[in-house]
Design a protein around this motif. Structure first.
Motif, short mmCIF file in Angstrom:
data_model
loop_
_atom_site.label_atom_id
_atom_site.label_comp_id
_atom_site.label_asym_id
_atom_site.label_seq_id
_atom_site.Cartn_x
_atom_site.Cartn_y
_atom_site.Cartn_z
N GLU A 199 83.53 58.02 74.17
CA GLU A 199 83.92 58.51 72.85
C GLU A 199 84.62 57.43 72.03
OE1 GLU A 199 82.82 61.47 72.00
OE2 GLU A 199 81.99 61.54 74.03
N ASP A 200 84.47 56.19 72.45
CA ASP A 200 85.11 55.05 71.78
C ASP A 200 84.03 54.30 71.01
OD1 ASP A 200 86.65 52.91 71.00
OD2 ASP A 200 87.35 52.38 73.00
N HIS A 201 83.96 54.55 69.69
CA HIS A 201 82.81 54.08 68.91
C HIS A 201 83.17 53.05 67.84
CE1 HIS A 201 80.70 57.30 70.91
NE2 HIS A 201 81.42 58.23 70.31
N ASP A 202 84.38 52.53 67.83
CA ASP A 202 84.83 51.70 66.72
C ASP A 202 84.59 50.21 66.90
OD1 ASP A 202 85.76 53.86 65.26
OD2 ASP A 202 87.76 53.77 66.14
N ASN A 203 84.22 49.77 68.11
CA ASN A 203 84.22 48.33 68.39
C ASN A 203 82.90 47.81 68.92
OD1 ASN A 203 87.08 47.54 67.79
ND2 ASN A 203 87.47 49.18 69.27
N GLY A 204 81.82 48.53 68.69
CA GLY A 204 80.52 48.04 69.09
C GLY A 204 80.08 48.52 70.46
N SER A 205 79.14 47.79 71.03
CA SER A 205 78.49 48.19 72.28
C SER A 205 79.05 47.44 73.47
CB SER A 205 76.98 47.92 72.17
OG SER A 205 76.36 48.00 73.43
N GLY A 206 79.55 48.19 74.45
CA GLY A 206 80.01 47.57 75.68
C GLY A 206 78.87 46.95 76.46
N GLN A 207 77.68 47.57 76.39
CA GLN A 207 76.53 47.01 77.10
C GLN A 207 76.12 45.65 76.53
OE1 GLN A 207 74.52 48.53 79.91
NE2 GLN A 207 74.39 46.29 79.86
N LEU A 218 80.44 49.34 82.38
CA LEU A 218 80.78 50.63 82.97
C LEU A 218 81.30 51.56 81.87
CD1 LEU A 218 81.30 52.46 85.45
CD2 LEU A 218 83.59 51.43 85.58
N PRO A 219 80.50 52.56 81.47
CA PRO A 219 81.02 53.57 80.53
C PRO A 219 81.83 54.60 81.29
CG PRO A 219 78.71 54.01 81.02
CD PRO A 219 79.08 52.77 81.80
N LEU A 220 82.96 55.00 80.70
CA LEU A 220 83.80 56.02 81.32
C LEU A 220 84.10 57.12 80.30
CD1 LEU A 220 86.45 53.92 83.30
CD2 LEU A 220 84.47 55.16 84.21
N PRO A 221 84.27 58.36 80.75
CA PRO A 221 84.59 59.45 79.82
C PRO A 221 85.91 59.19 79.11
CG PRO A 221 83.96 60.29 81.98
CD PRO A 221 84.15 58.81 82.14
N GLY A 222 85.96 59.52 77.81
CA GLY A 222 87.21 59.43 77.07
C GLY A 222 87.11 58.55 75.84
N ASP A 223 88.20 58.57 75.06
CA ASP A 223 88.26 57.77 73.85
C ASP A 223 89.11 56.52 74.10
OD1 ASP A 223 90.97 58.54 73.69
OD2 ASP A 223 90.55 60.17 72.28
N HIS A 224 89.40 55.80 73.02
CA HIS A 224 90.07 54.51 73.13
C HIS A 224 91.44 54.61 73.80
CE1 HIS A 224 90.19 50.27 71.92
NE2 HIS A 224 91.44 50.44 71.57
N GLY A 225 92.16 55.68 73.49
CA GLY A 225 93.50 55.83 74.05
C GLY A 225 93.53 56.43 75.44
N GLN A 226 92.51 57.19 75.79
CA GLN A 226 92.51 57.89 77.07
C GLN A 226 92.08 57.02 78.25
OE1 GLN A 226 89.77 60.94 75.90
NE2 GLN A 226 91.37 62.40 75.34
N VAL A 227 91.14 56.13 78.03
CA VAL A 227 90.48 55.43 79.13
C VAL A 227 91.43 54.58 79.99
CG1 VAL A 227 88.81 53.61 79.67
CG2 VAL A 227 88.16 55.52 78.20
N PRO A 228 92.32 53.75 79.40
CA PRO A 228 93.09 52.84 80.27
C PRO A 228 94.05 53.53 81.23
CG PRO A 228 93.91 52.74 78.02
CD PRO A 228 92.63 53.52 77.98
N ALA A 229 94.39 54.78 80.96
CA ALA A 229 95.29 55.51 81.86
C ALA A 229 94.53 56.41 82.83
CB ALA A 229 96.27 56.36 81.05
#
Length: 243
Positions: A199-207, A218-229
Motif C-alpha cells: 500500500e506504499d505507492h508514493d516512491n515508485g516500484s520496488g521491483q 520483497l513486497p510486504l503488506p502495509g503502507d509506508h508507516g506500517q512496514v518497518p515495524a
C-alpha cells in the motif's frame, strides 16, 4: 548514545549495540535511530550482529542546525561516510528506510561499499528524486494546518512537537536532497534486498529498484508507516543480514 563531530562541526549521535558483523542502519525523515528501528535493533543484536544506528543530522539527539550553509547538497550522505570512517568500518552491511534508503544510495554513489544492502520504503523514483512528496513535506512544514493538505500539516506539526524537532532543520534536510540517476543506481550492482509495502505507492516500484541494483524485491503488506515495524519486515532483514 555516543557521538562524533562532523567535518563542519555538527555533532551527530549514534547507538552502537551488540557484537559481531557491523550493520549500519539509516532511519527515515522525521524519525530517529531507535524510533525507526525499535524492533529491528534487538532482533539483529540477538542474531549476533553489531548495530550502528545514527540519528541523522537534524533528528533525534543529533544537532539540528538551521543555517542554510549547514545543509549543502548530499550532506546527509557525507555524514554517513564520515561516521563509517570514524568507526573504521570496512566489512559491513547497510540498511536504510525511506529517507535512510535514499541516503544509503547517495553514500554508496559517494564511495561507501557495504557487502549487503537493504532498502525499505523506496522504489526507483523515490531514490532518483524527492519529487512531489518532498514538496508536500515542505508545504506542511511551512504552513501547518494551512497547507494544501491540512491533515498532513497537522500530522507533521504533531511529529515536530512530539520529538522536539525544528521545522527549519527539517526544511534543511529537504533542501539537501540530491538527485540520483538510473545509471548511478545500476552502477552499484550489489547484493541487495528491496522491501516495499503493497500500500506504499508514493516512491515508485520496488521491483524496478531491485532490478537496477541486481538484487531481489520483497513486497510486504502495509503502507509506508506500517512496514518497518512489522514482524515480517524484521524477520526478512534479519534473515538477509544474518552471518
Amino acid at each position: 548514545m555516543l557521538s562524533f563531530v562532523t567535518s563542519d562541526g555538527v555533532r551527530l549521535a549514534y547507538a552502537d549495540e551488540g557484537e559481531g558483523r557491523p550493520v549500519l542502519l539509516l532511519h527515515g525523515f522525521l524519525s530517529s535511530g531507535h524510533r525507526n528501528w525499535s524492533r529491528l535493533i534487538p532482533a539483529l543484536t540477538g542474531a549476533g550482529l553489531r548495530v550502528i544506528a545514527p540519528d541523522c543530522r537534524g533528528h533525534g539527539a543529533s544537532d539540528a542546525p538551521t543555517a542554510p550553509e549547514a545543509w549543502p547538497a548530499d550532506v546527509m550522505a557525507r555524514d554517513v561516510l564520515e561516521l563509517a570512517a570514524q568507526l573504521g568500518l570496512s566489512d559491513f552491511d547497510l540498511a536504510g528506510y525511506s529517507m535512510g534508503g535514499r541516503t544509503a544510495i547517495r553514500a554508496m554513489v559517494g564511495g561507501l561499499k557495504p557487502r549487503r544492502l537493504v532498502i525499505g520504503g523506496m522504489g526507483e523514483f523515490g531514490i532518483m528524486e524527492a519529487g512531489p512528496r518532498a514538496e508536500a513535506f515542505e508545504d506542511a512544514l511551512r504552513h501547518g494546518e494551512a497547507a494544501s493538505d491540512p491533515g498532513m500539516g497537522r500530522a507533521i506539526a504533531n511529529a515536530l512537537a512530539a520529538q522536539g524537532l525544528k521545522a527549519q532543520a527539517m526544511l534543511g534536510v529537504l533542501a539537501s536532497f540530491q538527485p540520483t540517476t538510473e545509471a548511478e543506481i545500476r552502477a552499484l550492482r550489489t547484493d541487495a534486498l528491496v522491501i516495499l509495502g503493497t500500500e506504499d505507492h508514493d516512491n515508485g516500484s520496488g521491483q524496478v529498484l531491485a532490478d537496477w541494483l541486481g538484487g531481489r524485491f520483497l513486497p510486504l503488506p502495509g503502507d509506508h508507516g506500517q512496514v518497518p515495524a512489522s514482524p515480517a519486515f524484521v524477520e526478512a532483514v534479519v534473515e538477509f543480514l544474518s552471518p
